[in-house]
Design a protein around this motif. Structure first.
Motif, mmCIF file in Angstrom:
data_model
loop_
_atom_site.group_PDB
_atom_site.id
_atom_site.type_symbol
_atom_site.label_atom_id
_atom_site.label_comp_id
_atom_site.label_asym_id
_atom_site.label_seq_id
_atom_site.Cartn_x
_atom_site.Cartn_y
_atom_site.Cartn_z
ATOM 1 N N GLU A 1 36.515 43.781 41.871
ATOM 2 C CA GLU A 1 36.231 44.741 40.982
ATOM 3 C C GLU A 1 35.962 46.104 41.621
ATOM 4 O OE1 GLU A 1 33.325 45.581 37.012
ATOM 5 O OE2 GLU A 1 32.881 43.997 38.424
ATOM 6 N N HIS B 1 34.499 39.079 43.520
ATOM 7 C CA HIS B 1 34.095 37.984 42.568
ATOM 8 C C HIS B 1 34.176 36.511 43.180
ATOM 9 C CE1 HIS B 1 33.160 40.558 38.830
ATOM 10 N NE2 HIS B 1 33.601 41.239 39.692
ATOM 11 N N THR C 1 35.832 32.931 42.561
ATOM 12 C CA THR C 1 36.961 32.687 41.795
ATOM 13 C C THR C 1 36.952 30.922 41.754
ATOM 14 O OG1 THR C 1 38.281 32.931 43.547
ATOM 15 C CG2 THR C 1 38.517 34.742 42.177
#
Length: 245
Positions: free
Chosen positions: A228, A237, A239
């Motif tokens: 991001e 992030h 996953t």
């Protein structure tokens, strides 16, 4: 005597390396920073998503990674080649050799048929051969499920069909990297899902690296890595484990 496995481990190949990428623009007497000192490594064959709010600079970053634009400062390597020291003509050769593009708005030429649109990148190559290019384009249209629509122009194709043509065009030069900028942004939900799965299927089958910008967190979560872009910095992030398999 304890036997050990002497088979050397295979390290993943870094296909894109960005070091301290900074992008800013001059607005009258004020300099506006879009992002600063970004570091990113992308490996061959993986799927990477970049998300961020509108205006965060994610499409700007994608354009730089794809060699379409130049950063204000920093280093960029594509397949080991130092792109940041190249001029536009030299960067165009890098794109021709290594990169395919899928855009939100399809970017098909309305006067050309689906087949002719897919063949178009090969016309830029010095060794262009019409019959071979036609055969290859037909094979790719078949792979994306559009063999019967090869003679149709974009105006009679649905949005999903146009994006399938665009995907086939992106693959025609056998690129190692596919950049997709909001590839499902202009499609309805069911069609978007079909295009998403097609991109992942081709990524697995052909071993291409897939780098996509999306506003859809569900699509980003399907990728092996999800970054991001927020307040000028990249945040990774977690996953889903199955996306890495």
């Amino acid at each position: 005597m304890v036997q050990t496995d002497s088979t050397p481990s295979i390290m993943p190949q870094v296909i894109i390396s960005a070091r301290k990428l900074t992008q800013s623009i001059q607005l009258q007497q004020k300099k506006l920073s879009i992002f600063e000192n970004l570091n990113l490594e992308i490996y061959a064959g993986e799927q990477v998503a970049i998300t961020g709010r509108s205006g965060s600079g994610k499409s700007t970053l994608l354009g730089i990674l794809a060699t379409l634009d130049q950063a204000s400062s920093g280093e960029l390597y594509v397949q080991g080649e130092a792109v940041h020291v190249l001029n536009e003509e030299q960067r165009a050769l890098v794109r021709l050799k290594h990169i395919g593009f899928v855009f939100q708005s399809f970017q098909l030429l309305p006067s050309l048929t689906a087949l002719e649109n897919v063949m178009l990148p090969l016309r830029l190559q010095a060794d262009f051969h019409y019959a071979k290019a036609e055969q290859k384009a037909l094979a790719l249209l078949k792979k994306v499920g559009l063999e019967r629509q090869s003679s149709q122009t974009p105006k009679v194709l649905s949005g999903g069909e146009q994006q399938r043509v665009a995907i086939a065009r992106a693959l025609i030069s056998d690129p190692q990297i596919i950049f997709a900028d909001e590839p499902t942004g202009n499609l309805d939900g069911d069609t978007a899902e079909e295009i998403e799965q097609l991109l992942f299927q081709l990524n697995r089958e052909l071993g291409t690296t897939l780098v996509l910008v999306t506003h859809d967190p569900a699509l980003a979560a399907q990728c092996q890595r999800h970054y991001e872009l927020k307040d000028g910095a990249l945040f990774e992030h977690a996953t889903r484990i199955e996306a890495r398999l």
